[in-house]
Enzyme design. Structure first.
Site, PDB file in Angstrom:
ATOM      1  N   CYS A   1       0.817  -1.223   0.000  1.00 15.60           N
ATOM      2  CA  CYS A   1       0.000   0.000   0.000  1.00 15.60           C
ATOM      3  C   CYS A   1       0.847   1.269   0.000  1.00 15.60           C
ATOM      4  CB  CYS A   1      -0.959  -0.003   1.183  1.00 15.60           C
ATOM      5  SG  CYS A   1      -2.071  -1.408   1.168  1.00 15.60           S
TER       6      CYS A   1
ATOM      7  N   HIS B   1      -3.122   7.205   2.413  1.00 17.25           N
ATOM      8  CA  HIS B   1      -3.565   5.918   1.885  1.00 17.25           C
ATOM      9  C   HIS B   1      -4.931   5.606   2.496  1.00 17.25           C
ATOM     10  CE1 HIS B   1      -4.046   1.792   1.005  1.00 17.25           C
ATOM     11  NE2 HIS B   1      -3.722   1.366   2.221  1.00 17.25           N
TER      12      HIS B   1
ATOM     13  N   ASN C   1     -10.107  -0.195   0.274  1.00 17.52           N
ATOM     14  CA  ASN C   1      -8.645  -0.085   0.240  1.00 17.52           C
ATOM     15  C   ASN C   1      -8.141  -0.648  -1.092  1.00 17.52           C
ATOM     16  OD1 ASN C   1      -5.889  -0.465   0.519  1.00 17.52           O
ATOM     17  ND2 ASN C   1      -6.006  -1.245   2.615  1.00 17.52           N
TER      18      ASN C   1
HETATM   19  N1  COA Z   1     -18.371  -8.611   9.932  1.00 20.11           N
HETATM   20  C1  COA Z   1     -18.817  -8.860  11.156  1.00 20.11           C
HETATM   21  N2  COA Z   1     -18.009  -9.173  12.189  1.00 20.11           N
HETATM   22  C2  COA Z   1     -16.701  -9.201  11.948  1.00 20.11           C
HETATM   23  C3  COA Z   1     -16.147  -8.949  10.669  1.00 20.11           C
HETATM   24  C4  COA Z   1     -17.056  -8.654   9.644  1.00 20.11           C
HETATM   25  N3  COA Z   1     -16.643  -8.377   8.391  1.00 20.11           N
HETATM   26  N4  COA Z   1     -14.815  -9.057  10.743  1.00 20.11           N
HETATM   27  C5  COA Z   1     -14.513  -9.359  12.015  1.00 20.11           C
HETATM   28  N5  COA Z   1     -15.641  -9.459  12.740  1.00 20.11           N
HETATM   29  C6  COA Z   1     -15.800  -9.769  14.145  1.00 20.11           C
HETATM   30  C7  COA Z   1     -14.582 -10.439  14.720  1.00 20.11           C
HETATM   31  O1  COA Z   1     -14.636 -11.832  14.469  1.00 20.11           O
HETATM   32  C8  COA Z   1     -14.711 -10.103  16.181  1.00 20.11           C
HETATM   33  O2  COA Z   1     -15.637 -10.986  16.764  1.00 20.11           O
HETATM   34  P1  COA Z   1     -15.400 -11.520  18.258  1.00 20.11           P
HETATM   35  O3  COA Z   1     -15.378 -10.305  19.112  1.00 20.11           O
HETATM   36  O4  COA Z   1     -16.570 -12.417  18.445  1.00 20.11           O
HETATM   37  O5  COA Z   1     -14.078 -12.220  18.211  1.00 20.11           O
HETATM   38  C9  COA Z   1     -15.339  -8.715  16.183  1.00 20.11           C
HETATM   39  O6  COA Z   1     -15.913  -8.547  14.868  1.00 20.11           O
HETATM   40  C10 COA Z   1     -14.360  -7.598  16.407  1.00 20.11           C
HETATM   41  O7  COA Z   1     -13.272  -7.818  15.582  1.00 20.11           O
HETATM   42  P2  COA Z   1     -12.000  -6.925  15.668  1.00 20.11           P
HETATM   43  O8  COA Z   1     -10.915  -7.534  14.839  1.00 20.11           O
HETATM   44  O9  COA Z   1     -11.718  -6.604  17.097  1.00 20.11           O
HETATM   45  O10 COA Z   1     -12.527  -5.604  14.983  1.00 20.11           O
HETATM   46  P3  COA Z   1     -11.749  -4.262  14.800  1.00 20.11           P
HETATM   47  O11 COA Z   1     -12.500  -3.175  15.466  1.00 20.11           O
HETATM   48  O12 COA Z   1     -10.284  -4.384  15.098  1.00 20.11           O
HETATM   49  O13 COA Z   1     -11.898  -4.028  13.242  1.00 20.11           O
HETATM   50  C11 COA Z   1     -10.666  -4.236  11.212  1.00 20.11           C
HETATM   51  C12 COA Z   1     -11.359  -4.955  12.339  1.00 20.11           C
HETATM   52  C13 COA Z   1     -10.039  -5.237  10.267  1.00 20.11           C
HETATM   53  C14 COA Z   1     -11.706  -3.399  10.448  1.00 20.11           C
HETATM   54  C15 COA Z   1      -9.590  -3.293  11.795  1.00 20.11           C
HETATM   55  O14 COA Z   1      -8.774  -3.999  12.689  1.00 20.11           O
HETATM   56  C16 COA Z   1      -8.735  -2.673  10.740  1.00 20.11           C
HETATM   57  O15 COA Z   1      -9.184  -1.889   9.943  1.00 20.11           O
HETATM   58  N6  COA Z   1      -7.416  -2.937  10.743  1.00 20.11           N
HETATM   59  C17 COA Z   1      -6.522  -2.386   9.783  1.00 20.11           C
HETATM   60  C18 COA Z   1      -6.707  -3.052   8.467  1.00 20.11           C
HETATM   61  C19 COA Z   1      -6.034  -2.339   7.346  1.00 20.11           C
HETATM   62  O16 COA Z   1      -6.279  -1.193   7.129  1.00 20.11           O
HETATM   63  N7  COA Z   1      -5.179  -3.038   6.609  1.00 20.11           N
HETATM   64  C20 COA Z   1      -4.516  -2.549   5.486  1.00 20.11           C
HETATM   65  C21 COA Z   1      -3.408  -1.660   5.882  1.00 20.11           C
HETATM   66  S1  COA Z   1      -2.615  -1.043   4.475  1.00 20.11           S
END
Ligand code: COA
Length: 337
Positions: free
Chosen positions: A118, A259, A289
């Site tokens: 990215c 980004h 993204n």
């Molecule tokens: N729909 C519904 N529930 C979902 C889900 C989805 N698409 N994806 C994950 N969950 C669930 C998880 O399983 C978890 O359940 P649990 O509490 O029963 O274990 C719960 O939602 C919370 O998950 P969590 O990982 O804590 O959520 P979060 O607030 O950290 O958000 C992301 C997840 C991926 C959106 C976030 O971590 C993120 O954006 N990270 C950066 C990703 C990124 O930008 N990557 C590229 C960088 S260049």
């Protein structure tokens, strides 16, 4: 005038996104998720999905053609091509060479890919700038082109909701004018955290096999929480360091073009820099993204919307797999003004 005094500026930008939209509602029929969850956690409403014949070299060639047309240039005017991608059409040859042929660029020019996920567009911009400042290349095409839909596991709800396809391109040009174009820059990487966001198989260390395919090891995998934490810290720090390097305050920056990973990452970075979100243009809700394509897509949109004006200071900042990161401060320059 010595070539060391040349400045490099973005003369024009162009984009291409696939027609096909994939909405959160459609995704919620594919995996256990909801429009509400995706929007709240990421800010994404829909993303574009490339079809057959819409590979990164195709999307990139269209974006580059638009940028050249807007610059009033032809393919024959291009002296250097760099493509940033983490989803090359094929392992080799480079997507840049495929794009060169599609666009009809000259054969006496270097064409190569940059692999920085990215952060790829920021890396490529800086590589191009440093090659151009020597005076050896007058005009360059820097392209970010991705087909992330090809590496996403469509049964993994923790990643498949976040990514999309697209391409953006910039025409770079040298000028003897000082204090314009790409002013300050910073690049960094941390390979010790490579596994936070990676694809385990499909390369030479683990070629695709029936087992690797069955186990889904050719797909993108991510530790979302850790990536989020690193992204906020590194993007905010990179902005601060580039601003300090250039002796500029965040108040003087007209537009921050980050980004487009997650709206909550952008909000956290803006808050750390004490900058309002109105100076962080975002198109995440419509594209998700798109990795190396996301910055040129956002930059082009801000330019097309009439936000970006001659003389504006713009800070672009990226973060991605590698881990990698980069930031560039530029002064927008329209030579006819
Ligand atoms: N729909 C519904 N529930 C979902 C889900 C989805 N698409 N994806 C994950 N969950 C669930 C998880 O399983 C978890 O359940 P649990 O509490 O029963 O274990 C719960 O939602 C919370 O998950 P969590 O990982 O804590 O959520 P979060 O607030 O950290 O958000 C992301 C997840 C991926 C959106 C976030 O971590 C993120 O954006 N990270 C950066 C990703 C990124 O930008 N990557 C590229 C960088 S260049």
């Amino acid at each position: 005038m010595s070539s060391a005094e040349l400045s490099v500026f973005i003369r024009a930008v162009g984009v291409r996104t696939p027609e096909r939209k994939l909405t959160n509602a459609e995704l919620s029929k594919m995996v256990d998720t909801s429009d509400e969850w995706i929007q709240t956690r990421s800010g994404i409403r829909e993303r574009r999905i490339a079809g057959p014949g819409e590979n990164p070299s195709d999307l990139g060639a269209h974006a580059a053609a638009q940028a050249l047309e807007r610059a009033g240039l032809t393919p024959a005017d291009v002296d250097l091509l760099i493509v940033a991608t983490m989803t090359p059409d094929v392992p080799f040859p480079s997507t840049a060479c495929l794009l060169q042929a599609k666009l009809g660029l000259r054969r006496d020019i270097p064409c190569f890919d940059v692999s920085a996920a990215c952060s790829g567009f920021v890396y490529a911009l800086q590589v191009a700038r440093d090659m151009m400042r020597s005076g050896a290349y007058r005009r360059a095409l820097v392209v970010g082109a991705e087909k992330l839909s090809s590496v996403v596991d469509w049964s993994d709800r923790t990643t498949c909701v976040l990514f999309g396809d697209g391409a953006g391109a910039a025409v770079l040009e040298t000028t003897a004018e000082r204090g314009v174009g790409l002013l300050g820059n910073l690049l960094g990487a941390d390979g010790n955290n490579a596994e936070l966001l990676h694809c385990a198989a499909g390369g030479s260390a683990a070629p695709a096999t029936a087992d690797s395919l069955r186990e889904g090891r050719h797909y993108l995998r991510m530790n979302g929480k850790e990536v989020f934490r690193h992204a906020v810290r590194v993007m905010a720090e990179s902005c601060e360091r580039v601003l300090a390097q250039c002796g500029v305050t965040s108040a003087e920056v007209a537009w921050f073009i980050p980004h487009q990973a997650n709206i909550r990452i952008l909000e956290a970075v803006a808050s750390q820099l004490n900058v309002g979100m109105e100076r962080f243009p975002s198109n995440l809700s419509r594209y998700g993204n798109t990795s190396a394509a996301s910055i040129p897509l956002a930059l082009e949109e801000a330019w097309k919307d009439g936000k970006i004006k001659h003389g504006d200071l713009i800070l672009i900042v990226a973060f991605g797999a590698g881990l990698t990161w980069g930031a560039t401060l530029l002064r927008w320059h329209e030579p006819s003004r």
